[in-house]
Design an enzyme around this catalytic site. Structure first.
Site, PDB file in Angstrom:
ATOM      1  N   PHE A 126       0.862  -1.185   0.000  1.00 37.24           N
ATOM      2  CA  PHE A 126       0.000   0.000   0.000  1.00 37.24           C
ATOM      3  C   PHE A 126       0.903   1.242   0.000  1.00 37.24           C
ATOM      4  O   PHE A 126       1.865   1.310   0.769  1.00 37.24           O
ATOM      5  CB  PHE A 126      -0.882  -0.040   1.261  1.00 37.24           C
ATOM      6  CG  PHE A 126      -1.997   0.947   1.259  1.00 37.24           C
ATOM      7  CD1 PHE A 126      -3.250   0.587   0.770  1.00 37.24           C
ATOM      8  CD2 PHE A 126      -1.820   2.235   1.753  1.00 37.24           C
ATOM      9  CE1 PHE A 126      -4.291   1.501   0.773  1.00 37.24           C
ATOM     10  CE2 PHE A 126      -2.862   3.147   1.751  1.00 37.24           C
ATOM     11  CZ  PHE A 126      -4.104   2.776   1.261  1.00 37.24           C
ATOM     12  N   ASP A 197       1.513  -5.124   8.559  1.00 38.86           N
ATOM     13  CA  ASP A 197       0.336  -4.266   8.463  1.00 38.86           C
ATOM     14  C   ASP A 197      -0.870  -5.195   8.272  1.00 38.86           C
ATOM     15  O   ASP A 197      -0.943  -5.947   7.295  1.00 38.86           O
ATOM     16  CB  ASP A 197       0.495  -3.309   7.270  1.00 38.86           C
ATOM     17  CG  ASP A 197      -0.626  -2.288   7.179  1.00 38.86           C
ATOM     18  OD1 ASP A 197      -1.747  -2.590   7.646  1.00 38.86           O
ATOM     19  OD2 ASP A 197      -0.380  -1.198   6.629  1.00 38.86           O
ATOM     20  N   TYR A 222     -11.112   1.346  10.771  1.00 34.97           N
ATOM     21  CA  TYR A 222     -12.345   1.649  10.021  1.00 34.97           C
ATOM     22  C   TYR A 222     -12.691   0.622   8.946  1.00 34.97           C
ATOM     23  O   TYR A 222     -13.716   0.741   8.300  1.00 34.97           O
ATOM     24  CB  TYR A 222     -12.268   3.048   9.385  1.00 34.97           C
ATOM     25  CG  TYR A 222     -11.042   3.329   8.563  1.00 34.97           C
ATOM     26  CD1 TYR A 222     -10.936   2.880   7.253  1.00 34.97           C
ATOM     27  CD2 TYR A 222      -9.978   4.044   9.104  1.00 34.97           C
ATOM     28  CE1 TYR A 222      -9.819   3.131   6.503  1.00 34.97           C
ATOM     29  CE2 TYR A 222      -8.834   4.294   8.359  1.00 34.97           C
ATOM     30  CZ  TYR A 222      -8.750   3.837   7.065  1.00 34.97           C
ATOM     31  OH  TYR A 222      -7.627   4.083   6.326  1.00 34.97           O
ATOM     32  N   LYS A 223     -11.855  -0.382   8.754  1.00 34.41           N
ATOM     33  CA  LYS A 223     -12.149  -1.388   7.723  1.00 34.41           C
ATOM     34  C   LYS A 223     -12.976  -2.507   8.364  1.00 34.41           C
ATOM     35  O   LYS A 223     -14.091  -2.248   8.793  1.00 34.41           O
ATOM     36  CB  LYS A 223     -10.848  -1.853   7.073  1.00 34.41           C
ATOM     37  CG  LYS A 223     -10.204  -0.701   6.294  1.00 34.41           C
ATOM     38  CD  LYS A 223      -8.859  -1.027   5.700  1.00 34.41           C
ATOM     39  CE  LYS A 223      -8.323   0.194   4.939  1.00 34.41           C
ATOM     40  NZ  LYS A 223      -6.906   0.048   4.565  1.00 34.41           N
ATOM     41  N   ARG A 371     -12.843  -4.009  -7.176  1.00 30.53           N
ATOM     42  CA  ARG A 371     -12.585  -4.726  -5.925  1.00 30.53           C
ATOM     43  C   ARG A 371     -13.904  -4.990  -5.210  1.00 30.53           C
ATOM     44  O   ARG A 371     -14.704  -4.073  -5.003  1.00 30.53           O
ATOM     45  CB  ARG A 371     -11.655  -3.859  -5.078  1.00 30.53           C
ATOM     46  CG  ARG A 371     -11.145  -4.535  -3.831  1.00 30.53           C
ATOM     47  CD  ARG A 371     -10.048  -3.728  -3.179  1.00 30.53           C
ATOM     48  NE  ARG A 371     -10.577  -2.494  -2.584  1.00 30.53           N
ATOM     49  CZ  ARG A 371      -9.961  -1.815  -1.620  1.00 30.53           C
ATOM     50  NH1 ARG A 371      -8.806  -2.230  -1.152  1.00 30.53           N
ATOM     51  NH2 ARG A 371     -10.492  -0.716  -1.131  1.00 30.53           N
TER      52      ARG A 371
HETATM   53  C1  LIG Z   1      -6.191   1.234   4.422  1.00 30.44           C
HETATM   54  C2  LIG Z   1      -4.723   1.037   4.579  1.00 30.44           C
HETATM   55  C3  LIG Z   1      -3.928   2.032   5.174  1.00 30.44           C
HETATM   56  C4  LIG Z   1      -4.566   3.329   5.563  1.00 30.44           C
HETATM   57  O1  LIG Z   1      -3.769   4.106   6.379  1.00 30.44           O
HETATM   58  P1  LIG Z   1      -4.405   5.382   7.096  1.00 30.44           P
HETATM   59  O2  LIG Z   1      -3.249   5.996   7.751  1.00 30.44           O
HETATM   60  O3  LIG Z   1      -5.455   4.882   8.039  1.00 30.44           O
HETATM   61  O4  LIG Z   1      -5.029   6.236   6.056  1.00 30.44           O
HETATM   62  C5  LIG Z   1      -2.587   1.779   5.344  1.00 30.44           C
HETATM   63  N1  LIG Z   1      -2.034   0.617   4.944  1.00 30.44           N
HETATM   64  C6  LIG Z   1      -2.768  -0.363   4.360  1.00 30.44           C
HETATM   65  C7  LIG Z   1      -2.137  -1.631   3.942  1.00 30.44           C
HETATM   66  C8  LIG Z   1      -4.127  -0.164   4.151  1.00 30.44           C
HETATM   67  O5  LIG Z   1      -4.853  -1.103   3.556  1.00 30.44           O
END
Ligand SMILES: *Cc1c(COP(=O)(O)O)cnc(C)c1O
Length: 412
Positions: A126, A197, A222-223, A371
């Protein structure tokens, strides 16, 4: 192969041991939500829980910090999340965003493993994970370097100069899942720390951070944890590191005694040292209600249903949409995939928009990926069936050709 009928799919829901969990959420009528991997649905209890904190604030004012133990919430919610990720109470704390949490732990990791100069990651990680590493490297005068390789080459790239292996367990764009236990062991054998992560895995499957001997981990609220838009993140530090790990982003809430107001920083003895500033109490209330949707839930059942939903989706797409040029980008083996199924199509963005106009909400990830996420607590098998019927219709009629479906919104 016999084709799958809606009646057969209804029978799957009738047998589903998690079917009752849908009542833990408030979902809008007429919508099929296949994006709980990006923003979890609203838990039924959240409005009341947030409203109660607002009332407490109005009545108790600053006294709320002690009377309602608001100050203890980052740890209390962290302890709840610990069960979901296979950690012990006292190893998880809630604070800030996933990005900031990554910064905190990456900085601490290169400090713990001094003398080694590489953060090893995956090229397709990501973007924020890579940006955080790039920013840290720059801050340290390039004494630390981010090295990225293809997913399959990670193990082989674990040389003697790697301080920390930083990976996302489930890839956001494809759903491909790494072998957390094997790669953590490989990192350790090479003298590196392992930082994972968990953004796309926590809440969708059982995780076993301690069993896998993971050193450090982060994830979002939030996911799949249903904490609400912009919910704070959590971070994990294995108990064996807690005594010596040093936060670079030191702040008063991570001090051993914040209310002594001493000028010199002295880290709190436990995981609290990774707090920086004042906890976001309203957001913590919502996250707590989100994590509570997993109470009494066996995550093995969650994973089993996630795989079943994903397989059903794949088979139905093959059956109904085989002729329309969708190209599967998720791993063919559902056991090696997270709780999402993704396809590439040149008109991906417009197709997703046309689906949303029909009440089927998935999302799009550049450059061309459609997705579809499956949150097992509230997604039904019939939702999957109806979503594929809508997808076939959008593809067969080329409804996505309408210009209004090609206007890119800021958030995709
Ligand atoms: C959604 C996601 C993030 C989001 O990071 P935020 O700091 O909450 O915006 C980071 N890493 C991964 C792998 C994600 O899927």
């Amino acid at each position: 192969m016999r084709s799958i009928t809606r009646a057969a799919v209804e029978a799957m829901d009738a047998r589903d041991p998690l079917a009752g969990c849908r009542d833990r959420f408030t979902l809008p009528p007429g919508v099929i939500y296949l994006d709980g991997n990006s923003l979890g649905a609203l838990p039924a209890r959240t409005p009341e829980r947030v409203a109660r904190v607002v009332e407490d604030w109005g009545r108790d004012l600053i006294g709320g910090w002690n009377r309602h133990d608001w100050i203890g919430w980052p740890r209390r919610v962290g302890d709840r999340i610990a069960r979901l990720v296979g950690a012990q109470p006292g190893e998880v704390i809630v604070a800030d965003s996933t990005s900031v949490s990554l910064f905190k732990l990456l900085a601490a990791a290169v400090d713990l493993n001094r003398g080694r100069r590489v953060i090893l990651s995956e090229a397709d990680n990501f973007p924020t994970d890579l940006h955080v590493a790039q920013g840290l490297s720059r801050l340290l005068g390039n004494a630390i370097e981010l090295r990225t390789v293809e997913a399959a080459a990670v193990s082989a790239a674990l040389g003697g100069d790697v301080a920390v292996l930083m990976l996302t367990h489930v890839n956001y764009r494809t759903g491909a899942m790494h072998d957390m236990r094997g790669l953590t062991a490989a990192a350790h054998a090479a003298g590196a720390l392992a930082l994972w992560d968990l953004s796309h895995s926590a809440g969708a499957m059982p995780l076993a951070l301690n069993e896998a001997r993971v050193d450090l981990a982060v994830g979002g609220g939030y996911k799949f944890l249903n904490g609400g838009p912009g919910a704070p993140a959590y971070l994990f530090v294995a108990e064996r590191w807690l005594a010596q790990i040093q936060p670079a982003l030191a702040g008063w809430m991570g001090h051993a005694r914040p209310f002594d107001f001493g000028a010199a920083y002295e880290p709190a003895p436990g995981i609290e040292r990774f707090l920086v500033g004042t906890p976001p109490v309203l957001s913590l209330a919502a996250l707590d209600a989100g994590v509570e949707t997993f109470d009494q839930i066996d995550l093995r059942q969650v994973r089993a249903k996630s795989i079943a939903l994903g397989e059903l989706f794949r088979r139905l797409v093959e059956q109904e949409c085989g002729a329309f040029g969708l190209h599967l980008v998720s791993p063919p083996d559902p056991e090696r995939c997270g709780s999402q199924v993704c396809y590439a199509h040149a008109d991906g963005y417009a197709i997703v928009q046309a689906l949303i106009a029909r009440g089927v909400i998935g999302d799009f990830r550049a450059p061309d990926v459609l997705r579809f996420g499956f949150a097992p607590l509230y997604t039904r098998h019939v939702d999957v069936f109806d979503a594929v019927v809508a997808l076939r219709e959008v593809l067969a009629t080329r409804a996505y050709d309408h210009p209004r479906f090609r206007v890119r919104a800021q958030v995709t």
